[in-house]
Design a protein around this motif. Structure first.
Motif, PDB file in Angstrom:
ATOM      1  N   ALA A 146      38.585  70.460   9.951  1.00  0.00           N
ATOM      2  CA  ALA A 146      37.291  70.506  10.649  1.00  0.00           C
ATOM      3  C   ALA A 146      36.618  71.859  10.488  1.00  0.00           C
ATOM      4  O   ALA A 146      35.396  71.955  10.398  1.00  0.00           O
ATOM      5  N   VAL A 147      37.433  72.924  10.429  1.00  0.00           N
ATOM      6  CA  VAL A 147      36.875  74.263  10.260  1.00  0.00           C
ATOM      7  C   VAL A 147      36.122  74.349   8.921  1.00  0.00           C
ATOM      8  O   VAL A 147      35.047  74.941   8.831  1.00  0.00           O
ATOM      9  N   ILE A 148      36.687  73.701   7.905  1.00  0.00           N
ATOM     10  CA  ILE A 148      36.016  73.683   6.599  1.00  0.00           C
ATOM     11  C   ILE A 148      34.751  72.818   6.664  1.00  0.00           C
ATOM     12  O   ILE A 148      33.690  73.206   6.174  1.00  0.00           O
ATOM     13  N   SER A 157      34.335  67.919  -0.758  1.00  0.00           N
ATOM     14  CA  SER A 157      33.016  68.396  -1.155  1.00  0.00           C
ATOM     15  C   SER A 157      32.785  68.268  -2.662  1.00  0.00           C
ATOM     16  O   SER A 157      31.652  68.339  -3.115  1.00  0.00           O
ATOM     17  N   VAL A 211      43.771  70.806   4.463  1.00  0.00           N
ATOM     18  CA  VAL A 211      42.907  71.823   3.864  1.00  0.00           C
ATOM     19  C   VAL A 211      42.555  71.411   2.428  1.00  0.00           C
ATOM     20  O   VAL A 211      41.387  71.433   2.022  1.00  0.00           O
ATOM     21  N   ILE A 222      31.961  80.852   8.965  1.00  0.00           N
ATOM     22  CA  ILE A 222      32.133  80.413  10.350  1.00  0.00           C
ATOM     23  C   ILE A 222      31.739  81.492  11.357  1.00  0.00           C
ATOM     24  O   ILE A 222      31.244  81.186  12.438  1.00  0.00           O
ATOM     25  N   SER A 281      42.014  78.264   6.103  1.00  0.00           N
ATOM     26  CA  SER A 281      40.829  77.411   6.072  1.00  0.00           C
ATOM     27  C   SER A 281      39.657  78.055   6.811  1.00  0.00           C
ATOM     28  O   SER A 281      38.505  77.802   6.482  1.00  0.00           O
ATOM     29  N   LEU A 285      38.741  70.402   1.049  1.00  0.00           N
ATOM     30  CA  LEU A 285      38.119  71.069  -0.095  1.00  0.00           C
ATOM     31  C   LEU A 285      37.765  70.048  -1.173  1.00  0.00           C
ATOM     32  O   LEU A 285      36.731  70.143  -1.829  1.00  0.00           O
ATOM     33  N   GLU A 336      24.538  69.935   1.479  1.00  0.00           N
ATOM     34  CA  GLU A 336      25.727  70.738   1.729  1.00  0.00           C
ATOM     35  C   GLU A 336      25.344  72.182   2.020  1.00  0.00           C
ATOM     36  O   GLU A 336      24.486  72.761   1.370  1.00  0.00           O
ATOM     37  N   GLN A 337      26.005  72.733   3.044  1.00  0.00           N
ATOM     38  CA  GLN A 337      25.772  74.127   3.392  1.00  0.00           C
ATOM     39  C   GLN A 337      26.985  74.944   2.998  1.00  0.00           C
ATOM     40  O   GLN A 337      27.998  74.410   2.602  1.00  0.00           O
ATOM     41  N   ASP A 338      26.872  76.230   3.137  1.00  0.00           N
ATOM     42  CA  ASP A 338      27.998  77.114   2.866  1.00  0.00           C
ATOM     43  C   ASP A 338      27.863  78.313   3.786  1.00  0.00           C
ATOM     44  O   ASP A 338      27.482  79.396   3.374  1.00  0.00           O
ATOM     45  N   LYS A 380      30.645  73.710   5.947  1.00  0.00           N
ATOM     46  CA  LYS A 380      29.901  73.008   4.907  1.00  0.00           C
ATOM     47  C   LYS A 380      28.788  72.130   5.484  1.00  0.00           C
ATOM     48  O   LYS A 380      28.110  71.423   4.747  1.00  0.00           O
ATOM     49  N   GLY A 383      37.402  78.664   3.604  1.00  0.00           N
ATOM     50  CA  GLY A 383      36.819  77.319   3.561  1.00  0.00           C
ATOM     51  C   GLY A 383      35.424  77.283   2.970  1.00  0.00           C
ATOM     52  O   GLY A 383      34.983  76.263   2.461  1.00  0.00           O
ATOM     53  N   PHE A 393      37.869  72.318  19.160  1.00  0.00           N
ATOM     54  CA  PHE A 393      38.712  72.823  18.063  1.00  0.00           C
ATOM     55  C   PHE A 393      39.719  73.839  18.590  1.00  0.00           C
ATOM     56  O   PHE A 393      40.815  73.983  18.065  1.00  0.00           O
ATOM     57  N   ALA A 421      48.452  71.759   5.469  1.00  0.00           N
ATOM     58  CA  ALA A 421      48.240  72.142   4.068  1.00  0.00           C
ATOM     59  C   ALA A 421      47.513  71.015   3.339  1.00  0.00           C
ATOM     60  O   ALA A 421      46.550  71.248   2.601  1.00  0.00           O
ATOM     61  N   HIS A 475      33.456  79.193  -2.190  1.00  0.00           N
ATOM     62  CA  HIS A 475      33.751  78.721  -3.544  1.00  0.00           C
ATOM     63  C   HIS A 475      32.588  77.944  -4.138  1.00  0.00           C
ATOM     64  O   HIS A 475      31.602  77.702  -3.469  1.00  0.00           O
ATOM     65  N   ILE A 530      48.070  78.686   7.648  1.00  0.00           N
ATOM     66  CA  ILE A 530      47.285  77.681   6.915  1.00  0.00           C
ATOM     67  C   ILE A 530      45.913  77.506   7.580  1.00  0.00           C
ATOM     68  O   ILE A 530      44.885  77.426   6.903  1.00  0.00           O
TER      69      ILE A 530
END
Lengths: 129, 277
Positions: free
Chosen positions: B213-215, B96, B89, A58, A122, B93, A53-55, B219, A126, A86, B86, A129, A118
């Motif tokens: 997809a952005v999230i 993961s 998202v 963007i 993200s 989250l 997993e990366q973080d 990751k 996103g 996207f 919503a 955390h 919303i």
């Protein structure tokens, strides 16, 4: 009412085209990147069985992508294609927002802004955390 | 396996997935996940990321045609996208932190549900009256049929909205379009005509999938090397499938593929339980 109908038709036409060309442009770029990638790495061994997993923020990701695209890295060109993919639905929402503004349909301007909010959430939170 | 071999296998695999996905109405993304994990040993996180990217491609591609024909209810889609984005998202989250075997089992169950649901008989219903909330939100509309523009009413907005939230969570958690759940929300709960429900569901998928997809991107779930052959393959396969669907309604073929898909789903559930995934 008649005028609204005509306007709705125009909006449908533009959104339809936006979605269609957006997808084709995105996939064209990804395919080009794929060819470069295959040309350079075809005999390498894949390691997709384990995931790390990366973080990565963007914006960092996009900056690195453009740097690597300018170096002619195939993987980054594919990623650029994915980013364009996207962008297609995001552009569709922005276009809807403008269309609702023109129609003075403020209820739907509000609804569209919530959806944009919303997606922004993200984008910005996103990774943190 | 070398990159070249992997890419070629993936391309043809994705082409078949797109083809079967469009014939059964399940969508290509949902079939690509067991293909990648069960058959090619790819980690489920990469599989989810790849599937979600192909969902965006196929849904935007087909939504384009329906929007132009005026079947899609864009206001309805926009309003329900609050719930799906919503949910998506939240789902992304969750993906993961959720253990992978849990994701595999949940995915298997969702796939079985969707496959059985795709065999259900679809009846075009049409209610004339609308609930007051639906009227305030301007959701009732009309759509083109063989006998001209047909107006339709809309019921139970809150019920449909909640179901859409669930569809969004599943989409973000499993990397699927969750079309089956979206259609249930509109068709069964809100009483919107089936044709409008399916096309509006398709229309919403791109935005919903992009939200998660952005999230995924941040990751590292989205691996360009896997995405490239898969996305192109799925899209071309879906286009072939759609051409065949126009010519005939291959009922037996649908049944046959549904059984195969349930088999794949059971395999994933089994692997999830014994801890292979």
């Amino acid at each position: 009412m008649e005028k609204d109908q005509i306007r709705d038709k125009d909006i449908q036409y533009v959104i339809g085209n936006l979605l269609r060309y957006g997808v084709w442009i995105a996939l064209g770029v990804a395919a080009l990147g794929g060819l470069i990638y295959l040309f350079r790495h075809d005999q390498e061994i894949v390691h997709y069985g384990s995931f790390v997993e990366q973080d990565i923020n963007i914006f960092v990701l996009i900056r690195e992508m453009f740097q690597d695209v300018s170096k002619g890295k195939g993987e980054s060109v594919i990623l650029l294609g994915i980013m364009l993919l996207f962008l297609t639905p995001i552009l569709r929402i922005i276009f809807s927002l403008i269309a609702f503004l023109f129609e003075k349909d403020y209820l739907y301007v509000g609804i569209t802004l919530i959806v944009i909010g919303i997606i922004c959430f993200s984008v910005f939170f996103g990774f943190a955390h | 396996m070398t990159v070249l071999t992997f890419t070629i296998i993936m391309f043809f695999g994705a082409y078949s997935a797109g083809f079967v996905g469009s014939l059964t109405g399940l969508g290509g993304g949902v079939i690509i996940i067991p293909l990648l994990t069960v058959l090619l040993g790819v980690d489920i996180h990469y599989a989810i990321g790849t599937a979600l990217v192909s969902v965006i491609a196929t849904s935007s591609g087909s939504a384009a045609a329906y929007v132009k024909e005026g079947i899609t209810n864009m206001r309805l889609g926009m309003f329900l996208e609050i719930a799906t984005t919503a949910g998506a998202v939240a789902g992304a989250l969750l993906a993961s932190v959720a253990p992978t075997h849990f994701i595999a089992i949940l995915f298997g169950c969702t796939l079985i549900f969707s496959a059985i649901n795709s065999l259900r008989k679809k009846e075009e219903h049409n209610v004339k009256t609308s609930s007051s909330l639906a009227t305030i939100l301007k959701l009732p509309n009309s759509y083109p049929t063989s006998i001209g523009m047909m107006p339709y009413g809309t019921k139970n907005v809150i019920g449909g909205f909640s179901m859409m939230g669930l569809a969004g969570v599943l989409s973000g958690l499993l990397g699927i379009g969750s079309g089956a759940f979206k259609v249930i929300a509109m068709d069964n709960i809100m009483k919107i005509p089936f044709k409008v429900s399916t096309t509006t569901s398709n229309f919403m998928m791109g935005v919903t999938a992009t939200a998660s997809a952005v999230i995924y991107l941040q990751k590292g779930y989205i691996e360009p090397g896997i995405c490239m052959p898969v996305v192109i393959g799925v899209l071309l396969g879906a286009m072939t499938g759609a051409k065949i669907l126009v010519k005939a309604n291959p009922k037996k073929l649908r049944m046959f593929f549904a059984v195969i898909i349930i088999g794949l789903a059971l395999n994933m559930i089994y692997n999830g339980i014994v801890g292979n995934i």
